[in-house]
Design an enzyme around this catalytic site. Sequence first.
Site, PDB file in Angstrom:
ATOM      1  N   GLU A 175       0.867  -1.187   0.000  1.00 57.14           N
ATOM      2  CA  GLU A 175       0.000   0.000   0.000  1.00 57.14           C
ATOM      3  C   GLU A 175       0.907   1.241   0.000  1.00 57.14           C
ATOM      4  OE1 GLU A 175      -1.552   0.766   3.933  1.00 57.14           O
ATOM      5  OE2 GLU A 175      -3.386   1.667   3.153  1.00 57.14           O
ATOM      6  N   ASN A 230      -7.158   5.895  -1.739  1.00 60.64           N
ATOM      7  CA  ASN A 230      -6.029   5.020  -1.447  1.00 60.64           C
ATOM      8  C   ASN A 230      -6.186   3.835  -2.408  1.00 60.64           C
ATOM      9  OD1 ASN A 230      -4.131   3.286  -0.354  1.00 60.64           O
ATOM     10  ND2 ASN A 230      -4.665   3.757   1.775  1.00 60.64           N
ATOM     11  N   LYS A 278      -9.431   1.549  -2.091  1.00 58.90           N
ATOM     12  CA  LYS A 278      -9.651   0.998  -0.741  1.00 58.90           C
ATOM     13  C   LYS A 278     -11.017   1.402  -0.189  1.00 58.90           C
ATOM     14  CE  LYS A 278      -7.190   1.051   3.739  1.00 58.90           C
ATOM     15  NZ  LYS A 278      -5.912   1.504   4.362  1.00 58.90           N
ATOM     16  N   GLU A 281      -5.898   8.342   8.279  1.00 60.17           N
ATOM     17  CA  GLU A 281      -6.233   8.075   6.870  1.00 60.17           C
ATOM     18  C   GLU A 281      -7.486   8.794   6.397  1.00 60.17           C
ATOM     19  OE1 GLU A 281      -6.062   4.304   4.632  1.00 60.17           O
ATOM     20  OE2 GLU A 281      -5.007   3.600   6.392  1.00 60.17           O
ATOM     21  N   CYS A 297      -4.697  -3.086   2.757  1.00 63.28           N
ATOM     22  CA  CYS A 297      -4.465  -2.981   4.195  1.00 63.28           C
ATOM     23  C   CYS A 297      -5.680  -3.306   5.063  1.00 63.28           C
ATOM     24  CB  CYS A 297      -3.881  -1.619   4.549  1.00 63.28           C
ATOM     25  SG  CYS A 297      -3.082  -1.692   6.165  1.00 63.28           S
ATOM     26  N   ASN A 330       0.344  -1.213   5.198  1.00 66.12           N
ATOM     27  CA  ASN A 330       1.253  -0.497   6.113  1.00 66.12           C
ATOM     28  C   ASN A 330       0.614  -0.614   7.483  1.00 66.12           C
ATOM     29  OD1 ASN A 330       3.170   1.932   4.643  1.00 66.12           O
ATOM     30  ND2 ASN A 330       1.505   1.088   3.414  1.00 66.12           N
TER      31      ASN A 330
HETATM   32  N1  CDT Z   1      -3.005   1.366   6.464  1.00 66.54           N
HETATM   33  C1  CDT Z   1      -3.922   0.743   7.233  1.00 66.54           C
HETATM   34  O1  CDT Z   1      -5.055   0.525   6.835  1.00 66.54           O
HETATM   35  N2  CDT Z   1      -3.519   0.414   8.472  1.00 66.54           N
HETATM   36  C2  CDT Z   1      -4.387  -0.218   9.437  1.00 66.54           C
HETATM   37  C3  CDT Z   1      -3.958   0.140  10.821  1.00 66.54           C
HETATM   38  C4  CDT Z   1      -4.623   1.290  11.374  1.00 66.54           C
HETATM   39  S1  CDT Z   1      -6.176   0.978  12.058  1.00 66.54           S
HETATM   40  C5  CDT Z   1      -6.539   2.429  12.884  1.00 66.54           C
HETATM   41  C6  CDT Z   1      -4.372  -1.735   9.335  1.00 66.54           C
HETATM   42  O2  CDT Z   1      -5.453  -2.318   9.295  1.00 66.54           O
HETATM   43  O3  CDT Z   1      -3.307  -2.318   9.364  1.00 66.54           O
END
Ligand code: CDT
Length: 318
Positions: free
Chosen positions: A47, A110, A127, A145, A171, A196
């Site tokens: 991502e 995203n 996303k 985000e 993600c 990430n």
């Molecule tokens: N980038 C991303 O979606 N990260 C989320 C973590 C943050 S949830 C507040 C994940 O699901 O890994």
Amino acid sequence: MNRYLTLAACQTGPVQRSASRSETVERLIHLLERAAKAGAELAVFPELALTTFFPRWALEDPREIEGFYEQQLPGPLTQPLYDAARRLKVGFALGFAELAEDQGRRRRFNSMELVGADGATIGRYRKVHIPGSERAEVGVTTHLERRYFEPGNLGFPVYRYRGVRIGLSICSDRRWPETYRMLCLNGAQIVLIGYNTPVVLDEAPAQAHLRMFHNHLPMQAGAYQNTVWVAAAAKAGLEDGQALIGGSCIIAPTGEIAALALSVDDEVVVHRADLDLIGACQRVNFDFARYRRPAEYGLIAQRAGPLDSSALSHGKTS
Ligand code: CDT
């Protein structure tokens, strides 16, 4: 005869804010070359693979923010990656921040793009599940985000790559059963995921030790329950002061991890995915035509609500 597609999860180590696009694209090309050398036919990158994970900051300067987005893919700085796909004959999925123009309105997504082995774009995913907040709370490092992206509006499309049906996801999407369900109902045989994931989220520090477990658990369950191959690539390591988990992997429709990254740096994991395993797993457990009971699911939905002893008595055998 079995059919195979050799998959590569191209994990990257951190992409620091100071790195230029060209430097980062060079790194991705190097990973694609390693994947090709190992026999890969399709690779997935993380991502937001072209930049640092900027949603960790509450940025204010519109020009600075815009610098993290791609207005055009491929653009002059990303074209070399598309050229490398054509040269190596390896397609890829690339996570990036998308700045789109829609009826005179600028929209931010995203996104992940699927590119063929000829270097031409096949399709795109935006996303759907955008986690975190819009505003940073004082004293709380918030995942921001929602400040930078709106939820995707393309649904869960499935694209063909060398005759194989490919779904994309990003993600936080990987934590949701709906993602795999929708993609697989749409025919996906392989789901490519980029992520990430911070080691520590201030909102849930007590769960830090579970971060890797919660990374693999939904992907293995999603693969098993939907009889699909999953290839997932992390952006890992200490990025601009924040530690991101690794754990990039390729998961079989049995739910088993077939290949796993060991580092939190640039690393390629490869597996030759047997596509006939999908049908074999379906026949054992999830042959919908034979085993699924939609009428019974409808009854359960009607009964949902306060516990009702008369409904329960239907299930009594004595
Ligand atoms: N980038 C991303 O979606 N990260 C989320 C973590 C943050 S949830 C507040 C994940 O699901 O890994």
